[in-house]
Write a protein that holds these residues in place. Structure first.
Motif, PDB file in Angstrom:
ATOM      1  N   ALA A  74      32.493  37.040  35.148  1.00 39.55           N
ATOM      2  CA  ALA A  74      31.884  37.187  36.689  1.00 39.55           C
ATOM      3  C   ALA A  74      31.594  35.861  36.964  1.00 39.55           C
ATOM      4  CB  ALA A  74      30.753  38.010  36.865  1.00 39.55           C
ATOM      5  N   ARG A  77      34.607  33.423  37.313  1.00 35.81           N
ATOM      6  CA  ARG A  77      35.360  33.748  38.608  1.00 35.81           C
ATOM      7  C   ARG A  77      34.599  33.269  39.835  1.00 35.81           C
ATOM      8  NH1 ARG A  77      36.801  39.804  38.240  1.00 35.81           N
ATOM      9  NH2 ARG A  77      37.506  39.353  40.395  1.00 35.81           N
ATOM     10  N   PRO A  83      35.627  33.416  45.103  1.00 37.24           N
ATOM     11  CA  PRO A  83      36.652  34.151  45.399  1.00 37.24           C
ATOM     12  C   PRO A  83      36.778  34.085  46.837  1.00 37.24           C
ATOM     13  CG  PRO A  83      34.584  35.454  44.768  1.00 37.24           C
ATOM     14  CD  PRO A  83      34.625  34.077  44.375  1.00 37.24           C
ATOM     15  N   ASP A  85      37.692  36.499  48.679  1.00 37.14           N
ATOM     16  CA  ASP A  85      37.184  37.644  49.837  1.00 37.14           C
ATOM     17  C   ASP A  85      35.757  37.823  49.558  1.00 37.14           C
ATOM     18  OD1 ASP A  85      36.656  40.926  48.961  1.00 37.14           O
ATOM     19  OD2 ASP A  85      38.092  40.494  50.711  1.00 37.14           O
ATOM     20  N   GLU A  88      34.590  40.648  47.188  1.00 40.26           N
ATOM     21  CA  GLU A  88      34.827  40.451  45.670  1.00 40.26           C
ATOM     22  C   GLU A  88      33.604  39.517  45.222  1.00 40.26           C
ATOM     23  OE1 GLU A  88      37.820  38.190  42.571  1.00 40.26           O
ATOM     24  OE2 GLU A  88      38.030  38.274  44.740  1.00 40.26           O
ATOM     25  N   ARG A  89      33.103  38.376  46.067  1.00 40.31           N
ATOM     26  CA  ARG A  89      32.083  37.700  45.868  1.00 40.31           C
ATOM     27  C   ARG A  89      30.882  38.599  45.704  1.00 40.31           C
ATOM     28  NH1 ARG A  89      29.996  32.828  45.665  1.00 40.31           N
ATOM     29  NH2 ARG A  89      27.783  32.301  46.813  1.00 40.31           N
ATOM     30  N   ALA A  91      30.622  41.547  45.156  1.00 41.16           N
ATOM     31  CA  ALA A  91      30.646  42.399  43.730  1.00 41.16           C
ATOM     32  C   ALA A  91      30.323  41.557  42.408  1.00 41.16           C
ATOM     33  CB  ALA A  91      32.147  43.128  43.574  1.00 41.16           C
ATOM     34  N   LEU A  92      30.896  40.367  42.718  1.00 42.34           N
ATOM     35  CA  LEU A  92      30.362  39.607  41.274  1.00 42.34           C
ATOM     36  C   LEU A  92      29.104  39.272  41.139  1.00 42.34           C
ATOM     37  CD1 LEU A  92      33.568  36.990  41.726  1.00 42.34           C
ATOM     38  CD2 LEU A  92      33.330  38.781  39.941  1.00 42.34           C
TER      39      LEU A  92
END
Length: 139
Positions: A74, A77, A83, A85, A88-89, A91-92
């Protein structure tokens, strides 16, 4: 070898981890050396050392190797240009928040254990003090 790469011995000294432990983390895929020398020696970067330090800090809190791998994934990334998106950011970041909350809980649990251990040691010291003052006790 250039200034950016270090051999495993220097990494071990800087992280206070044994060579065996660093090799184990390589075998489990947690930290892969960034390069190899012409002679086949493992070469590490500052980023590799940062990963090892995360692992070193997680281990005493009882995190599993899979949890360490997940957190490193995490953060890695997020750090790699982030990220594209937004979802996605988010969620990380939530994954990282979950580990932060877990770490805080584990620290609280350790504080309770430490307080109990200190109480136990104090009880033993008091008992020894009582034993020394009893008739016939040797000092």
């Amino acid at each position: 070898m250039d200034d950016k790469h270090m051999q495993i011995g220097e990494v071990a000294a800087r992280t206070e981890l044994s060579l065996r432990t660093i090799r184990h983390y390589e075998e489990t895929g947690l930290v892969i050396p960034s390069a190899r020398s012409q002679g086949g020696f493992r070469l590490y970067t500052e980023a590799d050392i940062a990963r090892l330090m995360v692992i070193r800090r997680m281990k005493p809190l009882g995190f599993t190797l899979d949890e360490m791998r997940d957190l490193l994934d995490a953060t890695g990334r997020l750090d790699s240009d982030g990220p594209a998106d937004i979802g996605e950011r988010a969620a990380l970041l939530e994954r990282i928040r979950t580990y932060e909350r877990a770490a805080a809980q584990k620290i609280d649990d350790l504080r309770v254990q430490l307080a109990r251990a200190e109480d136990f040691a104090a009880t033993l010291r008091a008992r020894l003090g009582t034993a020394r003052s009893e008739p016939g006790a040797s000092t």
